[in-house]
Design an enzyme around this catalytic site. Structure first.
Site, PDB file in Angstrom:
ATOM      1  N   GLU A   8      -8.698  -4.257   5.056  1.00  0.00           N
ATOM      2  CA  GLU A   8      -8.110  -4.217   3.489  1.00  0.00           C
ATOM      3  C   GLU A   8      -7.036  -4.902   2.747  1.00  0.00           C
ATOM      4  O   GLU A   8      -7.555  -5.622   2.439  1.00  0.00           O
ATOM      5  CB  GLU A   8      -7.661  -3.039   3.266  1.00  0.00           C
ATOM      6  N   HIS A  49     -12.365   3.786  -0.048  1.00  0.00           N
ATOM      7  CA  HIS A  49     -12.214   2.609   0.526  1.00  0.00           C
ATOM      8  C   HIS A  49     -13.315   1.830  -0.086  1.00  0.00           C
ATOM      9  O   HIS A  49     -13.748   0.685   0.781  1.00  0.00           O
ATOM     10  CB  HIS A  49     -13.456   3.497   2.198  1.00  0.00           C
ATOM     11  N   ARG A  71      -2.365  -2.053  -3.867  1.00  0.00           N
ATOM     12  CA  ARG A  71      -3.803  -1.013  -4.067  1.00  0.00           C
ATOM     13  C   ARG A  71      -3.821   0.272  -4.908  1.00  0.00           C
ATOM     14  O   ARG A  71      -2.774   0.887  -4.582  1.00  0.00           O
ATOM     15  CB  ARG A  71      -3.955  -0.926  -2.133  1.00  0.00           C
ATOM     16  N   ASN A 117       1.338  -0.725  -0.177  1.00  0.00           N
ATOM     17  CA  ASN A 117       0.296  -0.191   0.089  1.00  0.00           C
ATOM     18  C   ASN A 117       0.936   0.995   0.184  1.00  0.00           C
ATOM     19  O   ASN A 117       1.687   1.710   1.024  1.00  0.00           O
ATOM     20  CB  ASN A 117      -1.080  -0.146   1.430  1.00  0.00           C
ATOM     21  N   ARG A 138     -10.565  16.252   6.537  1.00  0.00           N
ATOM     22  CA  ARG A 138     -12.066  16.690   5.184  1.00  0.00           C
ATOM     23  C   ARG A 138     -13.411  17.438   5.693  1.00  0.00           C
ATOM     24  O   ARG A 138     -13.740  16.663   6.488  1.00  0.00           O
ATOM     25  CB  ARG A 138     -11.358  15.918   4.424  1.00  0.00           C
TER      26      ARG A 138
END
Ligand code: ADP
Length: 405
Positions: A391, A187, A98, A10, A248
């Protein structure tokens, strides 16, 4: 010897995280990361995981300058090698990467060749923060093991099933299509894994249940999953849309941007930084760690209370919206750092939603565990679940399934 191991990489802009899994029994063999790549004091942490438990885990940590992702991957390869798990091992079946943005083209895990790499590069304009680092990770791994399948697993793939009604913005169609502007969602690997796990927790198959997944980490997104298929998600063209996040803003009137340009004289880059890095919880109260915010609230801190209230209000709006999108909801699943660990967030998010069949049992909600579990009272119309996401495991499973096809 059958090759059953998958290395999952990742790559972020200045970090490279990895996990090595053995798909013969699903065990995790090693995990670690290199961070602050390119800085004077880069850090490499490698953990050899003891089989079947954490008591014999051993961690090695090093710091020193690691110039780029290629050097980082070489450092990781050396660490794995020292534990007899090197990249040249015949047991390694594939490397899974990923990749944040797969656009509309990549709807499933894909073995990387030159054409695939070119297509991922073509998507850089819509994912300028993420895809370049992912590409470097893939290139470096290909150089180290050119003979091994390198598989890209896309964060957007699970959301490519969204109907046009959910995926399109209501803007001029020609302009949107010319610039590939639409809602992609992110996601996805987590939403796929958690929605499937939630079905299993209910003793059902994914096609039998409708689930709202709330992935609440530093980045946060919600998705509506109908019978195993994603029908809506809260992130859009970029991961900025939707829920209130650590830094965010999530949903905002786009006219705020014009206003800041005209009235405050801010540049596009300044507004970009404001909305992505200085907004959300950090912008509202100065902290983005939910533990700290709850601690401050306990001390009566008004700014922390307001930040929490805004975070929860937005979350509730999405639960309501996705209840309407799905028509019938079987479960709401909380996951990621905040969703898995913050009982106050889970309690507040469903408080007052008994009209939608939602409630949490205070005792069950307070239990700390790393296992998937139900926290709704027995006999609830809608199950509320906490489902730890994984993940890396999901990526490894998808990669292994593809290379053994
Ligand atoms: P990401 O992968 O987006 O960086 P994570 O899923 O790891 O994020 O979530 C990180 C966030 O989880 C932290 O910013 C913090 O707000 C929250 N978090 C982690 N542990 C806890 C905890 N024990 N209680 C409440 N919140 C937590």
């Amino acid at each position: 010897m059958t090759a059953t191991r998958v290395l999952v990489l990742n790559s972020g802009s200045s970090s490279l995280k990895y996990q090595l899994l053995d798909m013969a029994d699903g065990s995790k063999l090693a995990t670690g990361l290199v961070e602050r790549i390119g800085e004077a004091a880069s850090r490499c942490v490698h953990t050899l995981l003891a089989h079947g438990g954490s008591t014999r885990d051993s961690t090695r940590e090093q710091s020193g300058h690691i110039a780029d992702h290629a050097a980082a991957l070489k450092a990781i390869a050396a660490e794995l090698d020292a534990d007899g798990l090197g990249l040249d091992s015949p047991e390694l079946a594939a490397i899974g990467h990923r990749v944040v943005h797969g656009g509309l083209r990549f709807t499933a895990p894909t073995v990387v060749d030159d054409a695939v790499l070119q297509e991922i590069e073509r998507l850089v304009p819509v994912a300028p923060l993420h895809n370049p680092a992912n590409i470097i990770g893939i290139r470096t791994a290909r150089e180290l093991r050119p003979d091994l399948p390198q598989v890209a697993v896309f964060d957007t793939a699970f959301h490519t099933t969204m109907p046009e009604s959910a995926a399109r913005y209501a803007i001029d169609v020609e302009t949107a299509d010319a610039h590939r502007i639409r809602r992609y969602g992110f996601h996805g690997t987590s939403h796929a894994y958690v929605s499937r796990k939630t079905a299993a927790l209910l003793g059902r198959t994914p096609d039998e249940v409708n689930v709202i997944v709330l992935h609440l980490g530093n980045g946060a997104s919600a998705s509506a999953v109908a019978g195993g298929v994603c029908v809506d998600t809260s992130m859009g063209l970029t991961p900025l849309e939707g829920l209130v996040m650590g830094t965010r803003s999530g949903d905002i009137d786009p006219a705020v941007i014009f206003h800041l340009t005209r009235v405050a004289g801010m540049s596009v880059d300044e507004i970009d930084a404001l909305l992505n890095k200085k907004s959300g919880l950090v912008g509202l109260c100065g902290d983005n760690d939910m533990r700290e915010i709850v601690r401050r609230m306990d001390e009566g801190d008004r700014r922390a209370e307001l930040a929490f209230a805004i975070y929860i209000h937005r979350l509730k709006k999405y639960i309501g919206a996705y209840t309407a999108v799905l028509g019938r909801v079987d479960a709401v699943a909380f996951t990621a750092g905040v969703g898995e660990n913050s009982a106050p967030v889970r309690a507040a998010a469903v408080a007052g939603l008994d009209g939608l069949g939602l409630a949490v049992d205070a005792g069950l909600n307070a239990v700390r565990s790393d296992k998937a579990r139900l926290i709704s009272p027995e006999g609830s119309r809608v199950a509320v679940a906490v489902v730890p996401t994984d993940e890396e495991r999901e990526i490894a499973q998808q990669v292994y399934a593809l290379v053994n096809d």
